[in-house]
Design an enzyme around this catalytic site. Structure first.
Site, mmCIF file in Angstrom:
data_model
loop_
_atom_site.group_PDB
_atom_site.id
_atom_site.type_symbol
_atom_site.label_atom_id
_atom_site.label_comp_id
_atom_site.label_asym_id
_atom_site.label_seq_id
_atom_site.Cartn_x
_atom_site.Cartn_y
_atom_site.Cartn_z
ATOM 1 C CB ALA A 46 69.302 12.178 -69.633
ATOM 2 C CB SER A 174 73.542 28.242 -63.388
ATOM 3 O OG SER A 174 74.643 28.542 -62.654
ATOM 4 C CE1 TYR A 200 76.608 27.293 -68.063
ATOM 5 C CE2 TYR A 200 77.153 28.649 -66.120
ATOM 6 C CZ TYR A 200 76.615 27.516 -66.905
ATOM 7 O OH TYR A 200 76.032 26.487 -65.812
HETATM 8 N N1 NAP Z 1 77.288 21.082 -61.991
HETATM 9 C C1 NAP Z 1 77.000 22.164 -61.626
HETATM 10 O O1 NAP Z 1 77.722 22.588 -60.640
HETATM 11 C C2 NAP Z 1 76.081 23.032 -62.117
HETATM 12 C C3 NAP Z 1 75.662 24.169 -61.475
HETATM 13 C C4 NAP Z 1 74.681 25.185 -61.853
HETATM 14 C C5 NAP Z 1 73.881 24.631 -62.971
HETATM 15 N N2 NAP Z 1 74.144 23.562 -63.661
HETATM 16 C C6 NAP Z 1 73.357 23.234 -64.796
HETATM 17 O O2 NAP Z 1 73.030 21.657 -64.382
HETATM 18 C C7 NAP Z 1 72.657 21.111 -65.786
HETATM 19 C C8 NAP Z 1 73.462 19.714 -65.807
HETATM 20 O O3 NAP Z 1 75.107 20.232 -65.861
HETATM 21 P P1 NAP Z 1 75.988 19.119 -65.304
HETATM 22 O O4 NAP Z 1 76.648 19.596 -64.369
HETATM 23 O O5 NAP Z 1 75.285 17.694 -65.260
HETATM 24 O O6 NAP Z 1 76.769 18.938 -66.638
HETATM 25 P P2 NAP Z 1 77.501 17.715 -67.506
HETATM 26 O O7 NAP Z 1 77.890 16.904 -66.568
HETATM 27 O O8 NAP Z 1 78.545 18.377 -68.291
HETATM 28 O O9 NAP Z 1 76.355 17.451 -68.225
HETATM 29 C C9 NAP Z 1 75.887 18.350 -69.505
HETATM 30 C C10 NAP Z 1 75.089 17.226 -70.372
HETATM 31 O O10 NAP Z 1 74.519 18.194 -71.456
HETATM 32 C C11 NAP Z 1 74.730 17.450 -72.832
HETATM 33 N N3 NAP Z 1 75.012 18.324 -73.900
HETATM 34 C C12 NAP Z 1 76.060 19.240 -74.022
HETATM 35 N N4 NAP Z 1 75.852 19.767 -75.477
HETATM 36 C C13 NAP Z 1 74.720 19.183 -75.885
HETATM 37 C C14 NAP Z 1 74.114 19.210 -77.128
HETATM 38 N N5 NAP Z 1 74.721 20.057 -78.126
HETATM 39 N N6 NAP Z 1 73.156 18.418 -77.306
HETATM 40 C C15 NAP Z 1 72.463 17.717 -76.336
HETATM 41 N N7 NAP Z 1 73.116 17.505 -75.234
HETATM 42 C C16 NAP Z 1 74.303 18.432 -74.908
HETATM 43 C C17 NAP Z 1 76.019 16.678 -72.137
HETATM 44 O O11 NAP Z 1 76.227 15.641 -73.239
HETATM 45 P P3 NAP Z 1 77.658 15.005 -73.664
HETATM 46 O O12 NAP Z 1 77.950 14.066 -72.536
HETATM 47 O O13 NAP Z 1 77.762 14.507 -74.792
HETATM 48 O O14 NAP Z 1 78.559 16.317 -73.660
HETATM 49 C C18 NAP Z 1 75.621 16.164 -70.823
HETATM 50 O O15 NAP Z 1 74.928 15.165 -71.223
HETATM 51 C C19 NAP Z 1 73.217 22.176 -66.771
HETATM 52 O O16 NAP Z 1 72.131 22.935 -67.279
HETATM 53 C C20 NAP Z 1 73.968 23.374 -66.036
HETATM 54 O O17 NAP Z 1 74.463 24.331 -66.684
HETATM 55 C C21 NAP Z 1 75.184 22.733 -62.968
#
Ligand code: NAP
Length: 331
Positions: A46, A174, A200
């Site tokens: 978050a 996703s 992934y």
């Molecule tokens: N963005 C898209 O287009 C998209 C599309 C489909 C699905 N999603 C899904 O939406 C969700 C949120 O993604 P987002 O786009 O917001 O990505 P993001 O900006 O990269 O955020 C991902 C979050 O996960 C955290 N994280 C990664 N590794 C971790 C670990 N080992 N322990 C705890 N936290 C960890 C990151 O922390 P750090 O900042 O410390 O790395 C960050 O807070 C994900 O499940 C993603 O697969 C996103």
């Protein structure tokens, strides 16, 4: 002057059409105005992106929010920002590294001890297309963080969620799950050549399968669990793909991105909707494509695969199961 009328009207139509198409592609805002005063919510990952916006929106709606992140500096900064913006002071940062079973167990133990209730668990964190890394416990990183880590976390919090019922678990998957396949012979990519995309997709398919299986196990408990695709959003998720760093790709793909990619604030709406909407009370085991319920990929509907994956996941994360009921044993 008249020679400009046609080109201008064509341009106007094109821009109007593009804006309409963008709205259509993006999905809209959460249609529910429900508030959640006094409800305790955990959002993993978050500190940035969709997770941060989900936490912000749920803080606005009056929840007690726990930001569960691996980097405490970023986590505290996000919590402070959300408290400042919402004037909700019940927004707190806690350490959770999903790439470490020890960290997950410590987080769950603290929450169980210190929180009276957990009403909403949003399993949002993820890593996408990273190099061939492994977690502290030797799992392939994308499977380990996106799926196995959340699998253990959820199971360890189940007693608390049941005691807080009605409660909800939201698993952020996703659309990429449709290209996934569960390879039981090599779940952790130890034998095959590593494919960052396929890994992934496998992790996100596993999320949908476990959502279905958990929903079957939770029948009659007052705890629901659903999975979702948030849409494509401008976040840090692509940090390992090189797309963000290439000027060429930014330039060439920029217009397509503008059309197809939404803000993290808009991409948080499906998680918020599944967390708060009164009309979703009792709805469980479903997959939502943005704000609409939809059938997931055929492999995600396969009960045998789901059961086998559940048993294998429990073995991998060291979750002791009662043989009769297939539920985690009480501690
Ligand atoms: N963005 C898209 O287009 C998209 C599309 C489909 C699905 N999603 C899904 O939406 C969700 C949120 O993604 P987002 O786009 O917001 O990505 P993001 O900006 O990269 O955020 C991902 C979050 O996960 C955290 N994280 C990664 N590794 C971790 C670990 N080992 N322990 C705890 N936290 C960890 C990151 O922390 P750090 O900042 O410390 O790395 C960050 O807070 C994900 O499940 C993603 O697969 C996103």
């Amino acid at each position: 002057m008249s020679r400009y009328v046609l080109p201008l009207s064509v341009l106007g139509t094109a821009v109007g059409g593009a804006v309409l198409l963008k709205d259509f592609v993006s999905g809209g805002a959460c249609p529910s105005k429900a508030t959640i005063p006094g409800k305790t919510v955990i959002v993993t990952g978050a500190n940035t992106g969709i997770g941060k916006q989900t936490a912000l929106e749920l803080a606005k709606r009056g929840g007690n929010i726990i930001l569960a992140c691996r980097d405490m500096e970023k986590c505290e900064a996000a919590a402070k920002e959300i408290r400042g913006e919402t004037l909700n002071h019940r927004v707190n940062a806690r350490h959770l590294d999903l790439a470490s079973l020890k960290s997950i167990r410590e987080f769950a133990a603290k929450v169980t001890e210190e929180e009276e209730h957990v009403h909403i668990l949003i399993n949002n964190a993820a890593v996408m297309r990273c190099p061939h890394w492994t977690t502290e416990d030797g799992f392939e990183m994308q499977l380990g963080v996106n799926y196995l880590g959340h699998f253990l976390l959820t199971n360890l919090l189940l007693d608390k969620l049941k005691a807080s019922a009605p409660s909800r678990i939201i698993n952020v998957s996703s659309l990429a799950h449709v290209a996934g396949h569960i390879d039981f012979g090599d779940l952790n990519w130890e034998q095959r050549k590593y494919d960052t995309k396929a890994a992934y997709c496998q992790s996100k398919l596993a999320v949908v399968l476990s959502t279905k299986e958990l929903s079957r196990r939770l029948q009659g408990t007052g705890v629901t669990v659903n999975a979702l695709h948030p849409g494509v959003a401008r976040t840090e998720l692509g940090r390992h793909t090189g797309m963000h760093s290439s000027a060429f790709s930014s330039f060439t793909l920029g217009p397509i991105f503008w059309l197809l990619v939404k803000s993290p604030q808009l991409a948080a709406q499906p998680s918020v909707y599944l967390a708060v909407a009164e009309e979703l009370e009792g709805v469980s085991g479903k997959y939502f494509d943005v704000l609409k319920e939809k059938a997931p990929a055929p492999e995600a509907e396969d009960e045998e695969v789901a059961k086998r994956l559940w048993a294998e996941s429990a073995r991998l994360v060291g979750l002791e199961m009662s043989h009769e009921r297939g539920q985690p044993l009480p501690k």
